[in-house]
Design a protein around this motif. Sequence first.
Motif, PDB file in Angstrom:
ATOM      1  N   ARG A 302       0.837  -1.205   0.000  1.00  0.00           N
ATOM      2  CA  ARG A 302       0.000   0.000   0.000  1.00  0.00           C
ATOM      3  C   ARG A 302       0.867   1.248   0.000  1.00  0.00           C
ATOM      4  O   ARG A 302       2.031   1.226   0.409  1.00  0.00           O
ATOM      5  CB  ARG A 302      -0.901   0.019   1.251  1.00  0.00           C
ATOM      6  CG  ARG A 302      -2.027  -0.999   1.247  1.00  0.00           C
ATOM      7  CD  ARG A 302      -3.172  -0.580   0.328  1.00  0.00           C
ATOM      8  NE  ARG A 302      -3.884   0.579   0.812  1.00  0.00           N
ATOM      9  CZ  ARG A 302      -5.012   0.525   1.518  1.00  0.00           C
ATOM     10  NH1 ARG A 302      -5.554  -0.641   1.818  1.00  0.00           N
ATOM     11  NH2 ARG A 302      -5.623   1.630   1.909  1.00  0.00           N
ATOM     12  N   ALA A 303       0.265   2.338  -0.421  1.00  0.00           N
ATOM     13  CA  ALA A 303       0.958   3.628  -0.399  1.00  0.00           C
ATOM     14  C   ALA A 303       1.390   3.923   1.045  1.00  0.00           C
ATOM     15  O   ALA A 303       0.730   3.475   1.981  1.00  0.00           O
ATOM     16  CB  ALA A 303       0.011   4.724  -0.898  1.00  0.00           C
ATOM     17  N   PRO A 304       2.495   4.619   1.256  1.00  0.00           N
ATOM     18  CA  PRO A 304       3.258   5.375   0.253  1.00  0.00           C
ATOM     19  C   PRO A 304       4.426   4.595  -0.357  1.00  0.00           C
ATOM     20  O   PRO A 304       5.155   5.179  -1.157  1.00  0.00           O
ATOM     21  CB  PRO A 304       3.778   6.560   1.066  1.00  0.00           C
ATOM     22  CG  PRO A 304       3.976   6.012   2.443  1.00  0.00           C
ATOM     23  CD  PRO A 304       2.903   4.996   2.640  1.00  0.00           C
ATOM     24  N   LEU A 322      -0.011   6.104  12.178  1.00  0.00           N
ATOM     25  CA  LEU A 322       0.360   6.229  10.771  1.00  0.00           C
ATOM     26  C   LEU A 322       0.094   7.660  10.314  1.00  0.00           C
ATOM     27  O   LEU A 322      -0.656   8.393  10.977  1.00  0.00           O
ATOM     28  CB  LEU A 322      -0.469   5.256   9.925  1.00  0.00           C
ATOM     29  CG  LEU A 322      -0.384   3.788  10.322  1.00  0.00           C
ATOM     30  CD1 LEU A 322      -1.371   2.961   9.498  1.00  0.00           C
ATOM     31  CD2 LEU A 322       1.028   3.279  10.098  1.00  0.00           C
ATOM     32  N   PRO A 323       0.643   8.055   9.187  1.00  0.00           N
ATOM     33  CA  PRO A 323       0.329   9.394   8.667  1.00  0.00           C
ATOM     34  C   PRO A 323      -1.170   9.620   8.491  1.00  0.00           C
ATOM     35  O   PRO A 323      -1.653  10.745   8.584  1.00  0.00           O
ATOM     36  CB  PRO A 323       1.044   9.411   7.313  1.00  0.00           C
ATOM     37  CG  PRO A 323       2.182   8.450   7.482  1.00  0.00           C
ATOM     38  CD  PRO A 323       1.670   7.372   8.384  1.00  0.00           C
ATOM     39  N   SER A 324      -1.916   8.562   8.266  1.00  0.00           N
ATOM     40  CA  SER A 324      -3.371   8.688   8.116  1.00  0.00           C
ATOM     41  C   SER A 324      -4.066   8.967   9.443  1.00  0.00           C
ATOM     42  O   SER A 324      -5.243   9.312   9.475  1.00  0.00           O
ATOM     43  CB  SER A 324      -3.954   7.407   7.524  1.00  0.00           C
ATOM     44  OG  SER A 324      -3.724   6.318   8.400  1.00  0.00           O
ATOM     45  N   GLY A 325      -3.327   8.769  10.542  1.00  0.00           N
ATOM     46  CA  GLY A 325      -3.941   8.924  11.855  1.00  0.00           C
ATOM     47  C   GLY A 325      -4.361   7.605  12.468  1.00  0.00           C
ATOM     48  O   GLY A 325      -4.650   7.524  13.666  1.00  0.00           O
ATOM     49  N   LEU A 326      -4.417   6.564  11.656  1.00  0.00           N
ATOM     50  CA  LEU A 326      -4.786   5.246  12.178  1.00  0.00           C
ATOM     51  C   LEU A 326      -3.703   4.723  13.100  1.00  0.00           C
ATOM     52  O   LEU A 326      -2.520   4.988  12.892  1.00  0.00           O
ATOM     53  CB  LEU A 326      -4.948   4.257  11.027  1.00  0.00           C
ATOM     54  CG  LEU A 326      -6.237   4.224  10.228  1.00  0.00           C
ATOM     55  CD1 LEU A 326      -6.154   3.115   9.184  1.00  0.00           C
ATOM     56  CD2 LEU A 326      -7.423   3.968  11.138  1.00  0.00           C
ATOM     57  N   PRO A 344       2.682  -0.567   8.313  1.00  0.00           N
ATOM     58  CA  PRO A 344       1.737  -1.441   9.033  1.00  0.00           C
ATOM     59  C   PRO A 344       1.977  -2.903   8.671  1.00  0.00           C
ATOM     60  O   PRO A 344       2.209  -3.221   7.503  1.00  0.00           O
ATOM     61  CB  PRO A 344       0.366  -0.976   8.536  1.00  0.00           C
ATOM     62  CG  PRO A 344       0.582   0.378   7.988  1.00  0.00           C
ATOM     63  CD  PRO A 344       1.983   0.423   7.492  1.00  0.00           C
ATOM     64  N   ASN A 347       0.206  -4.223   5.861  1.00  0.00           N
ATOM     65  CA  ASN A 347       0.513  -3.712   4.522  1.00  0.00           C
ATOM     66  C   ASN A 347       1.786  -4.301   3.943  1.00  0.00           C
ATOM     67  O   ASN A 347       2.341  -3.754   3.001  1.00  0.00           O
ATOM     68  CB  ASN A 347       0.626  -2.188   4.544  1.00  0.00           C
ATOM     69  CG  ASN A 347      -0.717  -1.522   4.762  1.00  0.00           C
ATOM     70  OD1 ASN A 347      -1.721  -2.193   4.919  1.00  0.00           O
ATOM     71  ND2 ASN A 347      -0.725  -0.208   4.781  1.00  0.00           N
TER      72      ASN A 347
ATOM     73  N   PRO B 366      -5.306   1.791   5.386  1.00  0.00           N
ATOM     74  CA  PRO B 366      -4.843   3.048   4.771  1.00  0.00           C
ATOM     75  C   PRO B 366      -3.747   3.693   5.613  1.00  0.00           C
ATOM     76  O   PRO B 366      -3.998   4.060   6.757  1.00  0.00           O
ATOM     77  CB  PRO B 366      -6.102   3.910   4.707  1.00  0.00           C
ATOM     78  CG  PRO B 366      -7.054   3.311   5.679  1.00  0.00           C
ATOM     79  CD  PRO B 366      -6.689   1.879   5.867  1.00  0.00           C
ATOM     80  N   ALA B 367      -2.571   3.815   5.027  1.00  0.00           N
ATOM     81  CA  ALA B 367      -1.457   4.416   5.764  1.00  0.00           C
ATOM     82  C   ALA B 367      -1.348   5.907   5.484  1.00  0.00           C
ATOM     83  O   ALA B 367      -0.857   6.658   6.313  1.00  0.00           O
ATOM     84  CB  ALA B 367      -0.151   3.721   5.397  1.00  0.00           C
ATOM     85  N   THR B 368      -1.812   6.328   4.318  1.00  0.00           N
ATOM     86  CA  THR B 368      -1.726   7.757   3.981  1.00  0.00           C
ATOM     87  C   THR B 368      -3.085   8.422   4.177  1.00  0.00           C
ATOM     88  O   THR B 368      -4.133   7.752   4.188  1.00  0.00           O
ATOM     89  CB  THR B 368      -1.306   7.953   2.515  1.00  0.00           C
ATOM     90  OG1 THR B 368      -2.332   7.410   1.675  1.00  0.00           O
ATOM     91  CG2 THR B 368       0.004   7.236   2.212  1.00  0.00           C
ATOM     92  N   VAL B 369      -3.062   9.718   4.294  1.00  0.00           N
ATOM     93  CA  VAL B 369      -4.304  10.476   4.469  1.00  0.00           C
ATOM     94  C   VAL B 369      -5.214  10.284   3.253  1.00  0.00           C
ATOM     95  O   VAL B 369      -6.434  10.096   3.402  1.00  0.00           O
ATOM     96  CB  VAL B 369      -3.983  11.974   4.675  1.00  0.00           C
ATOM     97  CG1 VAL B 369      -5.255  12.791   4.732  1.00  0.00           C
ATOM     98  CG2 VAL B 369      -3.190  12.167   5.950  1.00  0.00           C
ATOM     99  N   ASP B 371      -5.422   7.739   1.222  1.00  0.00           N
ATOM    100  CA  ASP B 371      -6.061   6.421   1.279  1.00  0.00           C
ATOM    101  C   ASP B 371      -7.186   6.387   2.314  1.00  0.00           C
ATOM    102  O   ASP B 371      -8.222   5.749   2.109  1.00  0.00           O
ATOM    103  CB  ASP B 371      -5.021   5.335   1.614  1.00  0.00           C
ATOM    104  CG  ASP B 371      -4.251   4.877   0.376  1.00  0.00           C
ATOM    105  OD1 ASP B 371      -4.438   5.488  -0.692  1.00  0.00           O
ATOM    106  OD2 ASP B 371      -3.460   3.918   0.490  1.00  0.00           O
ATOM    107  N   LEU B 372      -6.953   7.056   3.431  1.00  0.00           N
ATOM    108  CA  LEU B 372      -7.988   7.080   4.476  1.00  0.00           C
ATOM    109  C   LEU B 372      -9.254   7.742   3.953  1.00  0.00           C
ATOM    110  O   LEU B 372     -10.369   7.244   4.165  1.00  0.00           O
ATOM    111  CB  LEU B 372      -7.474   7.840   5.703  1.00  0.00           C
ATOM    112  CG  LEU B 372      -8.462   7.902   6.867  1.00  0.00           C
ATOM    113  CD1 LEU B 372      -8.502   6.575   7.609  1.00  0.00           C
ATOM    114  CD2 LEU B 372      -8.115   9.031   7.830  1.00  0.00           C
TER     115      LEU B 372
END
Lengths: 352, 590
Positions: A302-304, A322-326, A344, A347, B366-369, B371-372
Motif C-alpha cells: 500500500r501507499a506510500p 500512521l500518517p493517516s492517523g490510524l 503497518p 501492509n 490506509p497508511a496515507t491520508v 487512502d484514508l
Amino acid sequence: MDLPTQTHVAPLVIVRRRRALPLPGTITARLNQKVQAGDLIGRTTLYPKHFLIDVAYHLGVPPKKADQYFRYKAGDAVSHGDILAGPVGWMRKVVRAPTGGRVIVQGEGRLVFEAVGEPFELRAGLPGVVVGMEAERSVTIETIGALVEAVWGNGREEAGVLRMATPSADTELTPEAIDIGLRSTIVVAGRVTRPDVLQALANLPVRGLMVGSMPATLVPAAREAHFALALTDGFGMRPMNSAAFELLATNVGRDASLNAQPLNAWLGSRPELVIPLPAVGTADVPAEGVAPVVGRRVRIIRAPYAGKVGTIASMPHGVAALPSGLLAACLEVELTEEGMVLVPLANVDILE
Amino acid sequence: MSERSATAPIKQEPESLLAVDVGTVSTRVALFDVVESQYRLLGVTTAPTTAEFPFLDVSEGIHHAVETLSTIVARGLLDDKGSLILPSRPDGNGVDVAVLSFSLTADVRTALVGLLPEYSLRSVRNLARSAPVRVAAEVSLGDGQSEESLLDVLIRARPDLIVIAGGTEGGASQALLQTLEVVGLSVHLFSVDSRPQILFVGNGEVADRVRELLKDVGAVYVGPNVRPSLEIESIDGSRTELNHRVVELLRTKISGLDEPLSWTAGALTPGALGIGTIVRFLGQAYEGSKGVLAASIGAGSTILAASFGPTVDLSVRPDLNLGRETVGLLEHCALEEIVRWLPVDLSDGQVRDYLYNKSLYPRSVPATVEDLWIEQAVARQLLRVAVQAAAPSWHLRRARPWPALLPLLEPILGAGSVLARAPRAGQAALMLLDGLEPAGITTLVLDAHGLLPLLGAAARVNPLAVVQVLSSSSFPSLGTVVAPAGRGRHGETAMRYTLAYESGRQVRGQVLAGSIEVLPLPMGEKARLAVQPSRRFDLGLGGAGHGGTITVSGGLVGVILDARGRPLVLPTEREKQRRAQEEWLMQIGA
C-alpha cells in the motif's frame, strides 16, 4: 496482530499443481506421464441442455403404459434422431432424440434427455510429470523450476519463451518497444498504462504479458485480450517488485507457463508464472504460512511505498500512529532508497 | 449507550463469559466478567481469521486470539494442551461460559425458486437478503419459463442451497408440487457430493409432501411460509432457519470449528442474526415511537438491522463490503458517487485503482491520508447503497414523517473497523450521517470494539451481561444529532439553539443552512437543548418551523447540529464537492 500475506518469488522450487475439470468428465492423462503445457489431460462437456419429453402424450398412450415403449435405459447415449420410445399403433408413432445426448431418467410416461453440451478440454498448463489423479476430476502435475506469483490475472493461460520488453521494473511498456521479436512470447515489463499497448501485443500476437501494474481502467481490455495477462503487484502505476523483475530477467529465453487464473483465497490458487528448470541440487515445495521475522524479505502493498521490496529490520511492539492517523501494529522495513520506514504489518507481503 | 442503562446489581451467581466471533478477516475474542456488581468488558483481542489458504482451519486464529487475550487480562484461559479452561477454576483462571458467533462470509451460491414473480419470488428474494448468500439464480414458473429452462438455469447455477417459496397457507398446491418436481430433478442431476441443500419456505400444509417428494435427492429443511397470504410477507421465522443453513454449509467448507463448538455445547450464532438480536433487544428497551438501526460495514458484508417493534428487518449484503468485494461497489453506483465524498483532489483513476487494490489486499489498512479519505468515501457509499435497497421494505409501525427519508431512529449504532478505527470520532460520525442521512433527532452510538455479534451470541446464555455491556463505555455515544429535513439557501439561518448545561452555563447561537455545528458536551453529561428551526426545516417536532426543548446526551463528538438539509444535496462540480467535504470535516472536528 495482523498477519502479512505471502507471495512466492522463488528461483528453484517444486511446483505441484492440481488441474481440475469444472465438471466430472474423462481424465486422459496417466500417472507418471510426462506432459507439456499444451497437452490434453482431460475433457468434459459444459452446460448441457435438457429436454423434458412427455413420451405418453406423443405416443398417445396412458403414462403407465408408455414406459414399456422406452428403448433405452437411463445413462444410455443416443444419436440425433434415434428412436427413444415406440413405435405404437398402426401409425407407428415414435419419439426421437432431438439431438445427440443421453437419457438421464425416465418413468411414468416422461423422459429427461440431456443434449451433448459444450466441449471443454483441460490442458496440462505447465510441463511436468503427472504425480496424482482423481478419477473423472483432476490431475496433479509436478515440475521443478522458478515460480513468480502474481495478484491479478485475466483468466487465460499460455506458454511461451520469456522476453523482457523494458529495461527496468518501473519502466512503462510503450508501443515503440513492441517489435516482431516478441511474437509468440511471454513478455515481461515494468508496467502498462495504455490500451494501445495491449492492442499492439494482441496484433503481434504475444502469448502472455506479465507486468507490475496497470490502471484499473484497462481491466475490460485485459479481460478481452487473447493472451494471458498477469499483474505482479496491483493496479495503478506500481513498478514490478524488484524481486520478481530480477528473477524473470535471469530467465529470459527460457520456456515459461503463465497461468493468469483469478486469485482464489480459499483454495490458495493465484495467477503465476512457472519456468521449468533442470533440477540442480535439491528443491523444496515452497513454504506456506511463513511468519514475519527480522531479516525476512517483504514487499509493501500500500501507499506510500507500494511495490517496494525491503527486509524486516524490527518487529512490532504495540501500535504506532500512521500518517493517516490510524493506529496499527507496524514493522520497520529497510528499503534500498528510502532507508528505514515504518509500515503497518497488514501492509506487507512476505516474499518467499 | 446509556439512555436505558441496566444498573440492577447481579443477583444470580456471576459468570464470566468468553465470546468468540469468527469474521471474514479478523477473529475477535472478548472476555466479560463482573466488576463491582456490573458486567464489564475485561478485554478484547483480534487475530487474523485462518479460514483461507494456507491455514484452512479457523481454530488457529481463535487460539491465537484467546492466547493474546489471556496475556492482556492476566488470566489463564487455555490449559497446557491449549484447551479452553471451562468452567473457571477457584484460582480465577478459565471462564464459566463460552459463546461462538460466525460472521465469516464465503461464497454460498443460492438459487431462489418461487411460484409467482411478484409474490413468492419477491419474498424469497427478501429472505435471501437477510443472510450472507450469493444469489446465483432466480427462477419462477410463473414468469413464463418452461420446465426445461428452469432445469437448465438451476443446473448452471450450481447452487449450494436452493430456497423454495410458493403457495399461501392453505392455498392451492398443484403448481407448487409441479415446480418441486423440476427442482428435485435438477438436484438429482448433480453428482451426489455436490447436491445442494433445499430449504422450503412455502405453503406449510404441503411441507410433509415436499419432504417426501425430495427425500431421495438431498437434505430438505422446512421453514415458516414467507408468504402466508398474498397481502402478508413474513420473513422473521425463516430468516433464522436460512442463516443456520448457511452456517451449516460454511462448516462443510471450513474446518476447525469442532473444538470451539465443544466449548459452547454445539451452539453457534450467525453473526448477522446476533446483530439482529441486539437491535431487537434495543427496540424493546427504548420502547419509543422511533426505530433502532444498526449499520455494520465489514470486510465480509454490510449489514443493516432495523427494528420498529417486535420484528427486526435484517439486510445482509456480502456483495457490499470493504474486503474482496470492494470493487463490486461499482456495480451498484457510478465512480463519481464515491469521488464526491472526497475532501482531497484525487483523480477518478486513483480512486478506481484503490478499489481494485483493496479487493486484492483486503486486510491492508490506509497508511496515507489520501487512502484514508478514499476508504471513508467508500464506507459512505456502501451505507447509502445498502440503506437505499433495504429501507423501502422495513416494517414500520407508523408512516414515515418524510417519505423520501429514513424513518425516525433512536439510536443508530455504527459498527465495523472503518468506523471504530477512524482516527477521529468526528470522521465516524460524518460517515454515518452521510451514509445514512438520518433526519430529525437521534443519537449516534459506536460499537468501539466490534462487540455486536459477540453480544448477540451471548444474549442466549447471559442476557444480563448483554444489557450491562451495552450500557457501558464499550458503546460510546458519538453524540446527539439534530438534523432537520428540508433545505434552505446556503448561508441563511437554518435553526437557532440554546444549550443549557447542567452547570447552569448557556450557549446560544444559530446554524447556517449547508453547515454543521458541534456543541461540546462530554460523554456522560446531559444538557437541555432548545432548538428552533426556520420555516424551511422540519425536526419532526410538529412540522416545519416547529421547535422544542429536548434533553441531549454528550458523546465523543458532542451535540451535532447538522443543517446541511435532508435529503442531502451535494454540489455538482468536483471542486465545490471537495470544498464542501473539507468544510464539513472541519466543522465536525474531524
